[in-house]
Structure formats: structure tokens, C-alpha cells
Design a protein around this motif. Structure first.
Motif, PDB file in Angstrom:
ATOM      1  N   ILE A 173     -21.938 -21.150   8.491  1.00 12.20           N
ATOM      2  CA  ILE A 173     -22.576 -21.107   9.807  1.00 12.20           C
ATOM      3  C   ILE A 173     -23.404 -22.353  10.093  1.00 12.20           C
ATOM      4  N   SER A 174     -23.611 -23.192   9.102  1.00 11.01           N
ATOM      5  CA  SER A 174     -24.411 -24.405   9.298  1.00 11.01           C
ATOM      6  C   SER A 174     -23.575 -25.681   9.314  1.00 11.01           C
ATOM      7  N   HIS A 175     -22.251 -25.555   9.190  1.00 10.18           N
ATOM      8  CA  HIS A 175     -21.369 -26.718   9.221  1.00 10.18           C
ATOM      9  C   HIS A 175     -20.197 -26.440  10.155  1.00 10.18           C
ATOM     10  N   ASP A 176     -19.804 -27.460  10.897  1.00  9.43           N
ATOM     11  CA  ASP A 176     -18.692 -27.313  11.836  1.00  9.43           C
ATOM     12  C   ASP A 176     -17.333 -27.444  11.158  1.00  9.43           C
ATOM     13  N   LEU A 177     -17.226 -28.372  10.218  1.00 11.78           N
ATOM     14  CA  LEU A 177     -15.961 -28.602   9.526  1.00 11.78           C
ATOM     15  C   LEU A 177     -16.168 -28.655   8.023  1.00 11.78           C
ATOM     16  N   PRO A 178     -15.256 -28.040   7.280  1.00 14.85           N
ATOM     17  CA  PRO A 178     -14.184 -27.188   7.808  1.00 14.85           C
ATOM     18  C   PRO A 178     -14.725 -25.905   8.425  1.00 14.85           C
ATOM     19  N   ARG A 179     -14.013 -25.406   9.436  1.00 14.40           N
ATOM     20  CA  ARG A 179     -14.391 -24.131  10.026  1.00 14.40           C
ATOM     21  C   ARG A 179     -14.175 -23.050   8.977  1.00 14.40           C
ATOM     22  N   THR A 180     -15.209 -22.285   8.702  1.00 15.17           N
ATOM     23  CA  THR A 180     -15.148 -21.307   7.626  1.00 15.17           C
ATOM     24  C   THR A 180     -14.768 -19.942   8.181  1.00 15.17           C
ATOM     25  N   LEU A 181     -13.619 -19.439   7.734  1.00 16.48           N
ATOM     26  CA  LEU A 181     -13.152 -18.123   8.166  1.00 16.48           C
ATOM     27  C   LEU A 181     -13.686 -17.063   7.209  1.00 16.48           C
ATOM     28  N   MET A 182     -14.328 -16.066   7.762  1.00 13.22           N
ATOM     29  CA  MET A 182     -14.889 -14.997   6.944  1.00 13.22           C
ATOM     30  C   MET A 182     -14.318 -13.645   7.347  1.00 13.22           C
ATOM     31  N   TYR A 183     -13.019 -13.653   7.648  1.00 12.14           N
ATOM     32  CA  TYR A 183     -12.333 -12.433   8.062  1.00 12.14           C
ATOM     33  C   TYR A 183     -11.747 -11.739   6.831  1.00 12.14           C
ATOM     34  N   ARG A 184     -12.603 -11.079   6.068  1.00 14.77           N
ATOM     35  CA  ARG A 184     -12.181 -10.382   4.868  1.00 14.77           C
ATOM     36  C   ARG A 184     -13.020  -9.109   4.717  1.00 14.77           C
ATOM     37  N   PRO A 185     -12.441  -8.048   4.137  1.00 17.97           N
ATOM     38  CA  PRO A 185     -13.253  -6.871   3.831  1.00 17.97           C
ATOM     39  C   PRO A 185     -14.461  -7.248   2.967  1.00 17.97           C
ATOM     40  N   LEU A 186     -15.561  -6.569   3.186  1.00 17.65           N
ATOM     41  CA  LEU A 186     -16.882  -6.749   2.565  1.00 17.65           C
ATOM     42  C   LEU A 186     -17.697  -7.853   3.215  1.00 17.65           C
ATOM     43  N   PHE A 187     -17.072  -8.832   3.872  1.00 19.31           N
ATOM     44  CA  PHE A 187     -17.865  -9.875   4.525  1.00 19.31           C
ATOM     45  C   PHE A 187     -18.763  -9.286   5.612  1.00 19.31           C
ATOM     46  N   CYS A 188     -18.328  -8.171   6.232  1.00 20.51           N
ATOM     47  CA  CYS A 188     -19.143  -7.560   7.282  1.00 20.51           C
ATOM     48  C   CYS A 188     -20.499  -7.128   6.749  1.00 20.51           C
ATOM     49  N   LEU A 189     -20.607  -6.895   5.444  1.00 18.17           N
ATOM     50  CA  LEU A 189     -21.887  -6.477   4.868  1.00 18.17           C
ATOM     51  C   LEU A 189     -22.910  -7.605   4.894  1.00 18.17           C
ATOM     52  N   ILE A 190     -22.437  -8.834   5.067  1.00 17.07           N
ATOM     53  CA  ILE A 190     -23.341  -9.983   5.174  1.00 17.07           C
ATOM     54  C   ILE A 190     -23.938 -10.060   6.574  1.00 17.07           C
ATOM     55  N   ASP A 191     -23.107  -9.815   7.594  1.00 14.47           N
ATOM     56  CA  ASP A 191     -23.576  -9.869   8.976  1.00 14.47           C
ATOM     57  C   ASP A 191     -22.688  -8.957   9.823  1.00 14.47           C
ATOM     58  N   ALA A 192     -23.030  -7.689   9.854  1.00 17.67           N
ATOM     59  CA  ALA A 192     -22.190  -6.689  10.518  1.00 17.67           C
ATOM     60  C   ALA A 192     -22.149  -6.864  12.031  1.00 17.67           C
ATOM     61  N   ASP A 193     -23.124  -7.577  12.604  1.00 15.82           N
ATOM     62  CA  ASP A 193     -23.189  -7.725  14.053  1.00 15.82           C
ATOM     63  C   ASP A 193     -22.407  -8.921  14.573  1.00 15.82           C
ATOM     64  N   SER A 194     -21.924  -9.785  13.676  1.00 14.55           N
ATOM     65  CA  SER A 194     -21.208 -10.982  14.112  1.00 14.55           C
ATOM     66  C   SER A 194     -19.725 -10.696  14.270  1.00 14.55           C
ATOM     67  N   MET A 200     -11.393  -5.692   9.006  1.00  9.10           N
ATOM     68  CA  MET A 200     -10.844  -4.491   8.386  1.00  9.10           C
ATOM     69  C   MET A 200      -9.639  -4.855   7.527  1.00  9.10           C
ATOM     70  N   CYS A 201      -9.468  -4.144   6.442  1.00  9.01           N
ATOM     71  CA  CYS A 201      -8.254  -4.261   5.649  1.00  9.01           C
ATOM     72  C   CYS A 201      -7.058  -4.095   6.579  1.00  9.01           C
ATOM     73  N   SER A 202      -6.064  -4.948   6.454  1.00 12.38           N
ATOM     74  CA  SER A 202      -4.948  -4.972   7.408  1.00 12.38           C
ATOM     75  C   SER A 202      -3.914  -3.882   7.185  1.00 12.38           C
ATOM     76  N   VAL A 203      -4.003  -3.160   6.065  1.00 17.99           N
ATOM     77  CA  VAL A 203      -2.975  -2.168   5.739  1.00 17.99           C
ATOM     78  C   VAL A 203      -2.920  -1.071   6.806  1.00 17.99           C
ATOM     79  N   GLY A 204      -1.785  -0.940   7.439  1.00 22.35           N
ATOM     80  CA  GLY A 204      -1.592   0.064   8.470  1.00 22.35           C
ATOM     81  C   GLY A 204      -2.192  -0.287   9.812  1.00 22.35           C
ATOM     82  N   VAL A 205      -2.792  -1.474   9.908  1.00 21.36           N
ATOM     83  CA  VAL A 205      -3.495  -1.849  11.140  1.00 21.36           C
ATOM     84  C   VAL A 205      -2.746  -2.918  11.923  1.00 21.36           C
ATOM     85  N   ASN A 206      -2.447  -4.040  11.285  1.00 22.38           N
ATOM     86  CA  ASN A 206      -1.855  -5.135  12.057  1.00 22.38           C
ATOM     87  C   ASN A 206      -0.921  -6.039  11.260  1.00 22.38           C
ATOM     88  N   ALA A 207      -0.436  -5.597  10.100  1.00 23.50           N
ATOM     89  CA  ALA A 207       0.409  -6.504   9.315  1.00 23.50           C
ATOM     90  C   ALA A 207       1.341  -5.724   8.397  1.00 23.50           C
TER      91      ALA A 207
END
Length: 295
Positions: A173-194, A200-207
Motif C-alpha cells: 500500500i506504500s509503493h506503486d510498483l510493482p502493484r501488489t495483488l492481495m487477492y487471496r484467502p486470509l488476506f481479508c483478515l489484514i484489512d477486511a474493509d478494503s 474468496m476461495c475460487s472453488v465453486g465460485v468463479n473458476a
């Protein structure tokens, strides 16, 4: 895949990986071209070790606008750390591949798989990727499956995962590059409002994952066969598979996941649950939430 997308009237996204996909480079290029001509696929990603991506290969890929980005793996900020996982000399070869991709204006993504071997090196690796001009960076957790089956000694504790994710988040969140992707289960526990942290785990959802022989898995790290595209309809599997419907119902999850407030945006990693607990619906063993298990 195209038939299913046609029935759904949806645009799809495809990731091409292996093994090493560029060993079949002509086939990969034909697939990308066919997806582009279909009008049903909005983006393609290529996941490769990069060892074969010379300037000619990068020029061929750069000529295909449907290709969103090329992802390679980097397991540490130094050759010693990376090569211990990927093989002697691979750090230098990966760097050369990234340089070639950048010369041809390809979007370069780097994945780092964190384990006991390299978690201490995650921020230095992000800094090194910034020096190399990498566009996108992400981390995933080491899962003891496939060739690494049984390597529980490489797993981080839940507290170590939390500390590592916190370092990734703070840097990202403090650097522009590389853009850091945090789309993984458990990452929401760091900042659930962002909206940019957690997924969400992708199983049965979108893949879905389709193997080289047509076998369909819910996820490339979750080896539960759902059928085969040579004989079964993807459309039918998506709507009728008992496994996928089990995954879609939160009350089917076990342990702490069953009563966790973050189930709607997380659900833990089903592949990690299978690898550690031998039960893909069990709780994620690396979660650090203190949610009590249901009675």
C-alpha cells in the motif's frame, strides 16, 4: 469452454500454464488466437517459468493484445534463496526473461510462494522486483501437494502467515510498483474493509481447472476430478457437480471456518485444508482468527 461461455452469454478469462506451457509454444499461440477470434474471452494470462522466453518469443506474445500479462515465479531476492527452490542458475535465467519481456512491453507479473524457506525474504524480494521493473507482484502460500506432498515442515505457522501478510500489505500500500495483488484467502483478515485486500476461495465460485488430458478440477491445487471436457459439458459440471455445490454452501465448512464472520469474503483455502487435514472442507490450518469451533 467457448461453448459454455456462449450458453452463459459471458466473457471468460483463461490462464495457460503447465508444466511449462512454452514447450508447446505453437499450440499456446494458436490457443490465444482462437480465444481472440471467439469474442468470448476478454483476457488470457500465461504462467511460465520464463526459461524459454527469448526476444523472439516475447515479440510473438507482444503481438497478441488479448494477452494481459505473463507471470513467472521468483522465490527470493537472491540467487541462493531462489535457486534452492527452482534450481541452480534459474534466478539469472528468470531475470533475463523479465528483461526480455520488458523490452517488448509485456506486462510482467511475479508470484512468490511463501514457505519457511523464504518468508523472511518477502520484502527484499518485492524491493528487488521494483528494481527489475516488474509490473505486478503477488504471494501465495506453499501447499504441500503434488511433488511437495508431505512437506509439512515447509509450512508456516498461522502467526507467521499473519506476520508475512502484514509485511506484504504494508509494503504494497506504500509503493506503486510493482502493484501488489492481495487477492487471496486470509488476506481479508489484514484489512477486511478494503476492496483490494482479500478474496474468496475460487472453488465453486468463479473458476475451473482443465488439465492436459481434459480432466476438470475445482482448482489446480485441489485434485478432485469433476469430469472430463472430452466427454462432459463444462456447463453441466458447473451447475450439477455435487463437489461444487458442497463448496458453495458455507455451513458445509468445518472447524472454525463454519462459524467465521469472514466466510462471505474468504472461506479459507480448500486445497490447504485437503493437504493438511485430508479433508477439503476442513478449516484452513493457517488461519489466525480466534473464532471458536462450533460445538
Amino acid at each position: 469452454m467457448l461453448e459454455a461461455l456462449e450458453v452463459w452469454d459471458r466473457a471468460g478469462a483463461v490462464s495457460l500454464t503447465g508444466g511449462e506451457p512454452w514447450l508447446r509454444s505453437e499450440l499456446i499461440l494458436r490457443l490465444i488466437d482462437r480465444f481472440a477470434a471467439s469474442g468470448r474471452v476478454e483476457r488470457v494470462d500465461l504462467l511460465t517459468n520464463g526459461m524459454l522466453l527469448d526476444d523472439e518469443a516475447c515479440a510473438q506474445l507482444s503481438a497478441r493484445p488479448l494477452l494481459r500479462r505473463v507471470q513467472v515465479s521468483v522465490e527470493g531476492s537472491t540467487a541462493a534463496t531462489h535457486d534452492a527452490v527452482r534450481g541452480v542458475g534459474s534466478f539469472a535465467e528468470t531475470k533475463a526473461a523479465i528483461e526480455s519481456m520488458k523490452r517488448h512491453d509485456l506486462v510482467v507479473a511475479v508470484m512468490m510462494t511463501i514457505s519457511r524457506h523464504n518468508a523472511h525474504d518477502v520484502v527484499p524480494t518485492m524491493e528487488r522486483m521494483a528494481e527489475w521493473g516488474v509490473d505486478v507482484f503477488s504471494v501465495d502460500r506453499f501447499i504441500p501437494e503434488g511433488q511437495a506432498e508431505g512437506r509439512l515442515d515447509w509450512l508456516l505457522t498461522s502467526d507467521e502467515v499473519r506476520e508475512t501478510f502484514e509485511r506484504v500489505h504494508a509494503w504494497g500500500i506504500s509503493h506503486d510498483l510493482p502493484r501488489t495483488l492481495m487477492y487471496r484467502p486470509l488476506f481479508c483478515l489484514i484489512d477486511a474493509d478494503s476492496p483490494h485486500v482479500g478474496a474468496m476461495c475460487s472453488v465453486g465460485v468463479n473458476a475451473l481447472t482443465v488439465l492436459h488430458d481434459g480432466t476438470i478440477y475445482p482448482c489446480r491445487r485441489l485434485p478432485i476430478p469433476l469430469g472430463n471436457v472430452l466427454t462432459d459439458s463444462l456447463h453441466d459440471i458447473w451447475y450439477a457437480s455435487p463437489v461444487l455445490w458442497q463448496a458453495r454452501v458455507p455451513s458445509n465448512l468445518g472447524g472454525r471456518c463454519a462459524s467465521c464472520q469472514h466466510v462471505p469474503i474468504c472461506r479459507g483455502c480448500r486445497a490447504m485444508a485437503l493437504a493438511v487435514h485430508s479433508d477439503w472442507l476442513a478449516e484452513d490450518p493457517q488461519c489466525w482468527m480466534n473464532t471458536p469451533s462450533p460445538a
